[in-house]
Motif scaffolding. Structure first.
Motif, short mmCIF file in Angstrom:
data_model
loop_
_atom_site.label_atom_id
_atom_site.label_comp_id
_atom_site.label_asym_id
_atom_site.label_seq_id
_atom_site.Cartn_x
_atom_site.Cartn_y
_atom_site.Cartn_z
N LEU A 110 -34.97 9.72 51.27
CA LEU A 110 -35.27 10.70 50.23
C LEU A 110 -34.43 11.96 50.41
N ALA A 111 -34.24 12.38 51.66
CA ALA A 111 -33.46 13.58 51.92
C ALA A 111 -32.00 13.39 51.53
N CYS B 259 -42.80 18.03 53.70
CA CYS B 259 -43.35 17.65 55.01
C CYS B 259 -44.22 18.76 55.59
N LYS C 293 -35.86 20.01 49.95
CA LYS C 293 -37.05 19.58 49.21
C LYS C 293 -37.97 18.75 50.11
N VAL C 294 -37.39 17.83 50.84
CA VAL C 294 -38.19 16.95 51.69
C VAL C 294 -38.78 17.73 52.87
N LEU D 86 -38.28 9.20 54.59
CA LEU D 86 -37.92 10.58 54.28
C LEU D 86 -36.44 10.84 54.49
N LYS E 203 -32.34 17.68 51.29
CA LYS E 203 -33.03 17.83 52.56
C LYS E 203 -34.05 18.96 52.54
#
Length: 459
Positions: A52-53, A65, A60-61, A49, A58
């Motif tokens: 991905l962030a 979560c 969106k992730v 993550l 950040k």
């Protein structure tokens, strides 16, 4: 964002309070796996993550979560069996990466002069939930049973997801990278194998084939992950970043701080809620509501610890705050190992441990901000978060393995542990905090920020 991290803090606290009732309901001595599975998912997911962030945003992730965590809490709330409950709460472990996602997002979108205090306050919480949480948890458990705890998270996290969607800005910082699913699989299998072997070793026997096979499988997968991390272009955990002393030692010291507090939070209700007329040498016979009076000062002092760091970091290095915090945790836990037959003393020492834990929590993001550029903060935070989930997953397993070797007797399907076992458990907490303090002392006095691999990409 503060409320998201309050929910993360409450996730461990509230389930720990409900753990004796959960273990009794399902008649299991492996209740610790509720917490371990939660942390294991957080450990494996954090570096993924983080990548991905950094690459996709950040916010969106963070939103993903929180939504997935709400779904996991729903599964746990309706679970008919213990394995299903563990599976659901494991998915809620995706709350763990929210810790570094929040302070990375704060660094990107807050005015620079407010970042230090905002990060410190967010990391330890504003006390809106953490201080009254023990009383609230006691009321829920006493009136609605352990399932009420999970329904609280279903409702709370669903509301927070909507609030994040409406109020939170997206970070403009981007860092290109690939997602290492192979490394995530190898790391997850390795940790699961080792933790299973350690957890069930006391029941199966440490030299039995089943225990040895799980330990061997875990070790093989961990070695395979290390090999893949050295060869892959964008591994799940960048060993080149982890090899830098400030980041490695910060990850180790903060991970041990989280581990010590995790084991303490597990031991405290177990000790306090044990009936005092069983001749075990400990216990006050508190119900879940009465337990709140033991834990509320701990929660309040955790908040104070964060505020202390936020106020002093501009003038005092976060390294010193980390050392001081871990020293308080070690001292308080060691004193609890020696003496835990007085209510006033237990409450006082719990408050000391809470103060130290709050200082350690708040020092971690400030140490990382000091060591890495903005583009790498989510990635470095993910590494620290991985340590902050792996070590808290391992230490309670080790404590439970020790406790299951010191069972005084079993009553109505619930194991009751000897006073020696409880004392050793608190001594193990003190030992973890002491090792963490030594690691923090080794953080270099002068830190040169790590270089980002490439320039950030703007939206």
């Amino acid at each position: 964002m503060v409320l998201v991290l309050e929910m993360l803090a409450c996730s461990y606290l509230m389930v720990s309070v409900a753990l004796p009732q959960i273990s009794s309901h399902f008649q299991t001595t492996q209740g610790v796996w509720i917490l371990t599975a939660f942390l294991l998912v957080g450990a494996v997911a954090s570096p993924l993550l983080g990548k991905l962030a950094d690459t996709h945003g950040k916010r969106k992730v963070l939103l993903a979560c929180v939504l997935l965590s709400a779904a996991g809490a729903l599964i746990a709330a309706v679970a008919p069996t213990f394995p299903m409950l563990v599976l659901g709460w494991a998915l809620t472990g995706l709350l763990s990466p929210c810790l570094f996602l929040v302070y990375a997002l704060i660094r990107d979108v807050y005015p620079p002069r407010t970042v230090t205090m905002a990060v410190s306050v967010s990391t330890t919480g504003m006390g809106l939930i953490a201080v009254p949480a023990p009383f609230f948890t006691g009321w829920i458990v006493d009136n609605f049973g352990f399932r009420g705890v999970f329904w609280f998270f279903v409702i709370g996290l669903s509301l927070l997801a909507a609030l994040i969607r409406v109020t939170t800005e997206e970070s403009p910082i981007r860092l290109p990278g690939r997602i290492d699913l192979i490394g995530a699989t190898l790391l997850g299998m390795g940790l699961a194998g080792l933790l299973l072997g350690i957890s069930f070793g006391p029941d199966w026997g440490w030299t039995t084939p089943s225990t040895l096979v799980w330990l061997a499988v875990g070790l093989v997968f961990m070695l395979a992950w290390l090999a893949s991390a050295r060869k892959l272009r964008d591994p799940i955990i960048d060993l080149s970043i982890l090899s830098q002393r400030p980041i490695a030692l910060t990850s180790l010291s903060s991970g041990l701080c989280w581990a010590a507090i995790a084991a303490f939070v597990m031991l405290l209700p177990m000790m306090v809620m044990t009936p005092n007329d069983l001749g075990l040498g400990y216990g006050f016979g508190a119900d879940a509501g009465e337990y709140a009076w033991f834990h509320a000062p701990d929660a309040a002092m955790t908040l104070v610890g964060g505020l202390v760091v936020g106020a002093l970091v501009p003038r005092v290095r976060p390294k010193l705050m980390m050392i001081a915090g871990l020293a308080l945790v070690a001292a308080g836990s060691l004193l609890l190992a020696v003496s835990h037959d007085s209510k006033a003393m237990v409450i006082l020492l719990a408050a000391v441990i809470g103060l130290g834990g709050g200082m350690g929590y708040a020092a971690t993001p400030n140490l990382l901000i000091e060591a890495v550029p903005r583009q790498l903060l989510a990635t470095a935070g993910a590494i620290a978060s991985t340590a902050g989930n792996i070590l808290p997953a391992i230490l309670p397993i080790l404590v439970f393995a020790m406790l299951n070797s010191h069972i005084a007797f079993v009553a109505e399907g619930s194991a009751l542990y000897s006073d020696t076992g409880i004392s050793i458990g608190f001594a193990m907490v003190a030992g973890a905090a002491l090792i963490g303090a030594l690691a923090a002392m080794a953080i270099p006095r002068s830190i040169q920020q790590a270089d980002a691999p490439s320039a950030p990409l703007a939206d």
